[in-house]
Motif scaffolding. Sequence first.
Motif, PDB file in Angstrom:
ATOM      1  N   LYS A   6       0.735  -0.967   0.260  1.00  0.00           N
ATOM      2  CA  LYS A   6       0.053  -0.006  -0.140  1.00  0.00           C
ATOM      3  C   LYS A   6       0.853   1.215  -0.059  1.00  0.00           C
ATOM      4  CE  LYS A   6      -3.640  -2.553   2.351  1.00  0.00           C
ATOM      5  NZ  LYS A   6      -4.746  -2.385   3.639  1.00  0.00           N
ATOM      6  N   GLY A   7       0.855   2.041   1.017  1.00  0.00           N
ATOM      7  CA  GLY A   7       1.581   3.249   0.928  1.00  0.00           C
ATOM      8  C   GLY A   7       2.848   2.982   1.691  1.00  0.00           C
ATOM      9  N   GLY A   8       3.677   3.968   1.707  1.00  0.00           N
ATOM     10  CA  GLY A   8       5.021   3.910   2.502  1.00  0.00           C
ATOM     11  C   GLY A   8       5.340   4.954   3.438  1.00  0.00           C
ATOM     12  N   ASP A   9       5.571   6.160   3.185  1.00  0.00           N
ATOM     13  CA  ASP A   9       5.274   7.248   4.193  1.00  0.00           C
ATOM     14  C   ASP A   9       5.244   8.653   3.390  1.00  0.00           C
ATOM     15  OD1 ASP A   9       8.021   7.047   3.226  1.00  0.00           O
ATOM     16  OD2 ASP A   9       8.715   7.242   5.032  1.00  0.00           O
ATOM     17  N   MET A  10       5.306   9.720   4.091  1.00  0.00           N
ATOM     18  CA  MET A  10       5.196  10.810   3.204  1.00  0.00           C
ATOM     19  C   MET A  10       6.123  12.010   3.911  1.00  0.00           C
ATOM     20  SD  MET A  10       1.198  12.212   4.268  1.00  0.00           S
ATOM     21  CE  MET A  10       0.647  10.784   3.400  1.00  0.00           C
ATOM     22  N   PHE A  12       7.495  16.062   3.419  1.00  0.00           N
ATOM     23  CA  PHE A  12       7.492  17.455   2.624  1.00  0.00           C
ATOM     24  C   PHE A  12       9.233  17.553   2.170  1.00  0.00           C
ATOM     25  CE2 PHE A  12       3.846  18.659   4.962  1.00  0.00           C
ATOM     26  CZ  PHE A  12       3.075  19.161   3.873  1.00  0.00           C
ATOM     27  N   GLY A  13       9.473  17.699   0.720  1.00  0.00           N
ATOM     28  CA  GLY A  13      10.765  17.992   0.167  1.00  0.00           C
ATOM     29  C   GLY A  13      11.188  19.211   0.224  1.00  0.00           C
ATOM     30  N   PRO A  14      12.544  19.586   0.125  1.00  0.00           N
ATOM     31  CA  PRO A  14      12.991  20.561   0.333  1.00  0.00           C
ATOM     32  C   PRO A  14      12.253  21.864  -0.447  1.00  0.00           C
ATOM     33  CG  PRO A  14      14.689  19.325  -0.236  1.00  0.00           C
ATOM     34  CD  PRO A  14      13.630  18.586  -0.453  1.00  0.00           C
ATOM     35  N   ASP A  15      11.618  21.730  -1.637  1.00  0.00           N
ATOM     36  CA  ASP A  15      10.833  22.471  -2.436  1.00  0.00           C
ATOM     37  C   ASP A  15       9.594  22.852  -1.681  1.00  0.00           C
ATOM     38  OD1 ASP A  15       9.435  20.154  -2.620  1.00  0.00           O
ATOM     39  OD2 ASP A  15      10.043  20.039  -4.719  1.00  0.00           O
ATOM     40  N   GLY A  16       9.124  22.313  -0.428  1.00  0.00           N
ATOM     41  CA  GLY A  16       7.806  22.741   0.087  1.00  0.00           C
ATOM     42  C   GLY A  16       6.710  21.806  -0.537  1.00  0.00           C
ATOM     43  N   TYR A  17       6.931  20.894  -1.263  1.00  0.00           N
ATOM     44  CA  TYR A  17       5.666  19.951  -1.982  1.00  0.00           C
ATOM     45  C   TYR A  17       5.759  18.659  -1.107  1.00  0.00           C
ATOM     46  CZ  TYR A  17       5.619  23.302  -5.571  1.00  0.00           C
ATOM     47  OH  TYR A  17       5.387  24.453  -6.423  1.00  0.00           O
ATOM     48  N   LEU A  18       4.853  18.047  -1.066  1.00  0.00           N
ATOM     49  CA  LEU A  18       4.485  16.756  -0.177  1.00  0.00           C
ATOM     50  C   LEU A  18       4.528  15.697  -1.343  1.00  0.00           C
ATOM     51  CD1 LEU A  18       3.752  15.541   2.261  1.00  0.00           C
ATOM     52  CD2 LEU A  18       1.537  15.454   1.555  1.00  0.00           C
ATOM     53  N   TYR A  19       5.652  14.895  -0.963  1.00  0.00           N
ATOM     54  CA  TYR A  19       5.927  13.452  -1.671  1.00  0.00           C
ATOM     55  C   TYR A  19       5.293  12.483  -0.909  1.00  0.00           C
ATOM     56  CZ  TYR A  19       9.272  16.484  -4.318  1.00  0.00           C
ATOM     57  OH  TYR A  19       9.775  17.267  -4.937  1.00  0.00           O
ATOM     58  N   PHE A  20       4.796  11.481  -1.622  1.00  0.00           N
ATOM     59  CA  PHE A  20       4.289  10.389  -1.002  1.00  0.00           C
ATOM     60  C   PHE A  20       4.193   9.030  -1.922  1.00  0.00           C
ATOM     61  CE2 PHE A  20       0.788  12.642  -1.709  1.00  0.00           C
ATOM     62  CZ  PHE A  20      -0.276  11.815  -2.172  1.00  0.00           C
ATOM     63  N   PRO A  21       4.930   7.655  -1.677  1.00  0.00           N
ATOM     64  CA  PRO A  21       4.859   6.839  -2.669  1.00  0.00           C
ATOM     65  C   PRO A  21       3.704   5.777  -2.453  1.00  0.00           C
ATOM     66  CG  PRO A  21       6.557   6.304  -1.207  1.00  0.00           C
ATOM     67  CD  PRO A  21       5.923   7.621  -0.636  1.00  0.00           C
ATOM     68  N   LEU A  22       3.160   5.091  -3.296  1.00  0.00           N
ATOM     69  CA  LEU A  22       2.323   4.028  -3.229  1.00  0.00           C
ATOM     70  C   LEU A  22       2.901   2.763  -3.713  1.00  0.00           C
ATOM     71  CD1 LEU A  22      -1.140   5.922  -4.129  1.00  0.00           C
ATOM     72  CD2 LEU A  22      -0.042   5.448  -1.713  1.00  0.00           C
ATOM     73  N   GLY A  23       2.684   1.523  -3.252  1.00  0.00           N
ATOM     74  CA  GLY A  23       2.941   0.269  -3.722  1.00  0.00           C
ATOM     75  C   GLY A  23       1.983   0.005  -4.843  1.00  0.00           C
ATOM     76  N   ASP A  24       2.392  -1.297  -5.448  1.00  0.00           N
ATOM     77  CA  ASP A  24       1.471  -1.632  -6.616  1.00  0.00           C
ATOM     78  C   ASP A  24       0.330  -2.146  -6.231  1.00  0.00           C
ATOM     79  OD1 ASP A  24       2.336  -4.216  -5.702  1.00  0.00           O
ATOM     80  OD2 ASP A  24       3.867  -4.628  -7.099  1.00  0.00           O
ATOM     81  N   GLY A  25      -0.011  -2.396  -5.071  1.00  0.00           N
ATOM     82  CA  GLY A  25      -1.344  -3.010  -4.563  1.00  0.00           C
ATOM     83  C   GLY A  25      -1.350  -4.310  -4.199  1.00  0.00           C
ATOM     84  N   GLY A  26      -0.273  -4.947  -4.579  1.00  0.00           N
ATOM     85  CA  GLY A  26      -0.028  -6.480  -3.994  1.00  0.00           C
ATOM     86  C   GLY A  26      -0.928  -7.494  -4.715  1.00  0.00           C
ATOM     87  N   VAL A  27      -0.586  -8.731  -4.498  1.00  0.00           N
ATOM     88  CA  VAL A  27      -1.384  -9.742  -5.087  1.00  0.00           C
ATOM     89  C   VAL A  27      -1.984 -10.735  -4.072  1.00  0.00           C
ATOM     90  CG1 VAL A  27       0.035  -9.678  -7.179  1.00  0.00           C
ATOM     91  CG2 VAL A  27       0.899 -10.979  -5.121  1.00  0.00           C
ATOM     92  N   ILE A  28      -2.783 -11.670  -4.409  1.00  0.00           N
ATOM     93  CA  ILE A  28      -2.977 -12.943  -3.217  1.00  0.00           C
ATOM     94  C   ILE A  28      -2.529 -14.160  -4.055  1.00  0.00           C
ATOM     95  CG2 ILE A  28      -4.839 -14.299  -2.562  1.00  0.00           C
ATOM     96  CD1 ILE A  28      -4.732 -11.488  -1.136  1.00  0.00           C
ATOM     97  N   PRO A  29      -1.647 -14.904  -3.026  1.00  0.00           N
ATOM     98  CA  PRO A  29      -1.454 -14.527  -1.564  1.00  0.00           C
ATOM     99  C   PRO A  29      -0.323 -13.617  -1.505  1.00  0.00           C
ATOM    100  CG  PRO A  29      -0.216 -16.429  -2.410  1.00  0.00           C
ATOM    101  CD  PRO A  29      -0.969 -16.057  -3.265  1.00  0.00           C
ATOM    102  N   PRO A  30      -0.010 -12.603  -0.509  1.00  0.00           N
ATOM    103  CA  PRO A  30       1.063 -11.858  -0.215  1.00  0.00           C
ATOM    104  C   PRO A  30       2.533 -12.557  -0.780  1.00  0.00           C
ATOM    105  CG  PRO A  30      -0.194 -11.580   1.590  1.00  0.00           C
ATOM    106  CD  PRO A  30      -0.645 -12.961   0.730  1.00  0.00           C
ATOM    107  N   GLY A  31       3.253 -11.895  -1.621  1.00  0.00           N
ATOM    108  CA  GLY A  31       4.610 -12.233  -1.875  1.00  0.00           C
ATOM    109  C   GLY A  31       4.333 -13.047  -3.151  1.00  0.00           C
ATOM    110  N   GLY A  32       3.238 -13.190  -3.722  1.00  0.00           N
ATOM    111  CA  GLY A  32       3.061 -14.039  -4.968  1.00  0.00           C
ATOM    112  C   GLY A  32       3.537 -13.499  -6.148  1.00  0.00           C
TER     113      GLY A  32
END
Length: 304
Positions: A6-10, A12-32
């Motif tokens: 899902k998400g990682g963390d978030m 603010f960059g040196p430019d003042g904007y908010l950065y946040f990454p998202l994972g690829d959404g995963g699969v079933i079973p986890p790690g598949g």
Amino acid sequence: PYNVHKGGDMHFGPDGYLYFPLGDGGVIPPGGAGDPDNRAQNPTTYLGKMLRIDVNGILPYDIPADNPFIAAADTLHEIWSIGLRNPWRFSFDKLTGDMWLSDVGQDLWEVINFEPAGFAGGNNYGWRCYEANEIYNPDSCDGAVDFTYPIYVYPHNDSTGGYSITGGYVYRGSNFPGLYGKYIYCDYVTGNFYTLEPDGVGGWINTIYPALLYEAVSFGEDQHAEQYVVVRATSSIYKINDACAGFAASAETINADCTAGFTGSITLTATGGNSPYTFNWNTGDSIDVIDSLNPGIYTVTVID
């Protein structure tokens, strides 16, 4: 779509904007099997991407005018970079503004990505076309894409590597000068901790500290740039320190000329680090003072 990646963390960059990454959404079973819907390479979904927004704009947010895909008709404009699997912790260097972006691998590799301060964005980190530097699943991959490869990887094993990276920070504190400028990170599964630093010739020096803390899920830093790590296994927050900070040894020689023969002596003093100290002389002695010496060259290794 699923209960992993899902998400990682978030931040603010040196430019003042908010950065946040998202994972690829995963699969079933986890790690598949990796990203079967190819979400990380799909520019019309936020999954598997680093996003960048302006929270000071019109509600709920604005999109910075210099985002790399702001003019693209087929790409979500919030996207800063694409091709991430499970970006488990990223950070900005408090001194330089560089971005360090770790990504949990699939079968073989754990990944550390890097963006220098002032970078214009638009990187494609490769997943699922690539896992680290190796082709993973080339189906539906655009041969014209210029992929960005990690600056460092470590393999899936129980000794020098691990199976799930937890990214940290570059140490910019003042309490432990020996750590200054080093990127500190770890592996959730093996408990290995690492420091990564430039070698001065375009490569990297990676140092391992084996099996320190298992299930470390996140790092943080305070206003003084001292670092902390959150450990799920113990439900605790630990402060990072350098156990060998200031470790040094000095020698005092007496009668170094030994004109009378067998009258020289050497006294060692060890400071810092963690006592007790071990002394290994080339004479076979294991004490801090050796005497009755002839003229010559004597060497010693001091271990804390």
